[in-house]
Design an enzyme around this catalytic site. Structure first.
Site, short mmCIF file in Angstrom:
data_model
loop_
_atom_site.label_atom_id
_atom_site.label_comp_id
_atom_site.label_asym_id
_atom_site.label_seq_id
_atom_site.Cartn_x
_atom_site.Cartn_y
_atom_site.Cartn_z
N MET A 181 -8.80 2.25 -2.69
CA MET A 181 -8.14 2.23 -1.37
C MET A 181 -8.83 3.21 -0.43
O MET A 181 -9.47 4.17 -0.86
CB MET A 181 -6.65 2.60 -1.52
CG MET A 181 -6.43 3.97 -2.14
SD MET A 181 -4.66 4.34 -2.35
CE MET A 181 -4.24 4.79 -0.65
N LYS A 182 -8.69 2.94 0.86
CA LYS A 182 -9.27 3.82 1.87
C LYS A 182 -8.43 5.07 2.02
O LYS A 182 -7.20 5.02 1.91
CB LYS A 182 -9.36 3.08 3.20
CG LYS A 182 -10.23 1.83 3.16
CD LYS A 182 -11.68 2.16 2.83
CE LYS A 182 -12.54 0.92 2.84
NZ LYS A 182 -13.93 1.23 2.37
N ASN A 213 -15.28 6.90 3.29
CA ASN A 213 -16.27 6.36 4.23
C ASN A 213 -16.93 7.45 5.09
O ASN A 213 -17.08 7.30 6.31
CB ASN A 213 -15.63 5.29 5.13
CG ASN A 213 -15.34 4.01 4.35
OD1 ASN A 213 -14.23 3.84 3.84
ND2 ASN A 213 -16.33 3.13 4.21
N HIS A 321 -22.79 -1.63 -4.06
CA HIS A 321 -21.87 -1.95 -2.97
C HIS A 321 -22.05 -3.41 -2.55
O HIS A 321 -23.10 -3.99 -2.76
CB HIS A 321 -22.20 -1.02 -1.79
CG HIS A 321 -21.47 -1.32 -0.52
ND1 HIS A 321 -22.05 -2.02 0.50
CD2 HIS A 321 -20.23 -1.01 -0.11
CE1 HIS A 321 -21.18 -2.12 1.50
NE2 HIS A 321 -20.07 -1.51 1.16
MG MG Z 1 -17.46 2.57 0.36
#
Ligand code: MG
Length: 388
Positions: A181-182, A213, A321
């Site tokens: 999760m962010k 991020n 990624h």
């Molecule tokens: Mg990432």
């Protein structure tokens, strides 16, 4: 075998998602078609790729430099001893007259073309790309499935913590055993409450990671490291600027669980600096997340893996990624730790083959020749139109 044409186009991702640092409302990607003179069922064998997610389309550089360099090269200069296209020679042709350093201006365009060349090559020899890569780079060890986690937990307008829990339940119901999760898009206390809420619904044996991020400066990164440490996360991703190895080393010194980064590093040298100076350690199960189509492609990825092996990093520490079939084929072919998945996001560009299935955290692999985009109907329609 000859490359007779290379075409590219820019496509909008049409995504409403956001992480802690930016949203995807303007995001585009370059789709590339590499057309060869090999014929199958009356049609030329054509390789496809796109430049993954998070970097904008880069058609200008492709049109001005990389595509003409390949098309102008003597066709035989791009072949291996078997008369097949040699991706390493195509990479060298695209790198002619390029200055050192400053990688991302060219690494994304070159990498996307290079991955499309691999797709064409695998189709020409009638093998799935993951099988061809296993033969060339992993002692022929053919993978049957790949560990795969969900890169989810995005911020979205009006999305509540209850919505976030429901999202994670859907991922678990779909067969995933690890979710991400962010974090960093809210105040620390609110983000920690989100993490705690997700942790509270995860069954035993499942894992949670978080992704900041690259949002944080020193104070926030260290505060989040202290706040997140008790949750025993699988990893804490991109806690600081991707090139700030000194700060990452400082975080690594105070945060005992695993860290991860690398999706915004585009060269072997940048990754070598990361493992030399960033404080990451393979013994701690830290993870490196280079995105191959954005980082010069598969030949260069293999060179990066060789460099990492010299520094004591096993392939199981690599999770590319991207959440797409390119990264999946690469994870399978090289025998990496696993792959990322973005189910239901990034429109036609997220996800795997339409008939792929998840079982106990592992995704099935395609038997289709090449990367397997032909099994992803909506994406393949876009690619097919480009080839004409
Ligand atoms: Mg990432």
């Amino acid at each position: 075998m000859r490359i007779v044409d290379i075409r590219e186009t820019s496509i909008p991702l049409n995504s409403t998602l956001a992480n802690s640092s930016f949203n995807f409302s303007e995001m585009t990607t370059s789709v590339v078609a590499v057309i060869t003179d090999v014929m199958r069922a009356g049609k030329p064998v054509t390789g496809y790729a796109f430049n993954s997610t998070g970097r904008y389309a880069c058609g200008a550089q492709m049109r001005a430099r990389f595509i003409p360099r390949i098309l102008k090269a003597k066709p035989e200069s791009l072949l291996d001893d078997a008369g097949l296209i040699a991706p390493d020679k195509c990479l060298a042709a695209m790198m002619q007259n390029e200055k050192s350093g400053g990688h991302s201006e060219r690494s994304v365009g070159i990498g996307t073309i290079e991955v499309a060349i691999w797709d064409a090559l695998a189709k020409a020899v009638d093998k799935p790309l993951h099988v061809l890569l296993a033969e060339r780079f992993n002692g022929g060890k053919r993978a049957e499935k790949v560990f795969c986690y969900v890169g989810g937990g995005w911020y979205a307008p009006g999305k509540t913590t209850r919505d976030l829990q429901d999202e994670m339940r859907r991922h678990l119901d779909a067969g995933y055993t690890m979710v991400k999760m962010k974090v960093g898009g809210m105040a620390l206390a609110d983000d920690l409450a989100r993490v705690e809420a997700v942790k509270s619904i995860l069954p035993k044996g499942t894992q949670l990671a978080v992704d900041a991020n690259s949002k944080f400066g020193r104070d926030d990164a260290l505060a989040y490291a202290r706040g997140l440490a008790p949750f025993a996360l699988r990893w804490f991703e991109e806690p600081c600027d991707p090139l700030d190895n000194a700060l990452l080393a400082e975080i690594a010194a105070v945060y005992a669980p695993p860290l991860s980064t690398g999706e915004n590093l585009f060269s072997t040298q940048d990754v070598e600096n990361l493992v030399r100076f960033g404080g990451l350690r393979p013994e701690r199960n830290d993870i490196i997340q280079i995105d191959p189509p954005q980082a010069y492609g598969i030949v260069q990825y293999a060179r990066t893996l060789d460099m990492l092996a010299r520094h004591g990093w096993p392939r199981t520490a690599l999770f590319p990624h991207g959440g797409n079939q390119m990264s999946l084929a690469i994870a399978a072919g090289f025998g990496l730790g696993g792959a990322e998945s973005y189910p239901g996001v990034f429109g036609d560009f997220g996800g795997f083959a339409d008939d792929a299935f998840m079982t106990e955290g592992h995704v099935s692999l395609s038997d289709r020749p090449g990367i397997g985009f032909e099994g992803q109907a909506r994406l393949y329609k876009i690619m097919r139109e480009l080839a004409g």
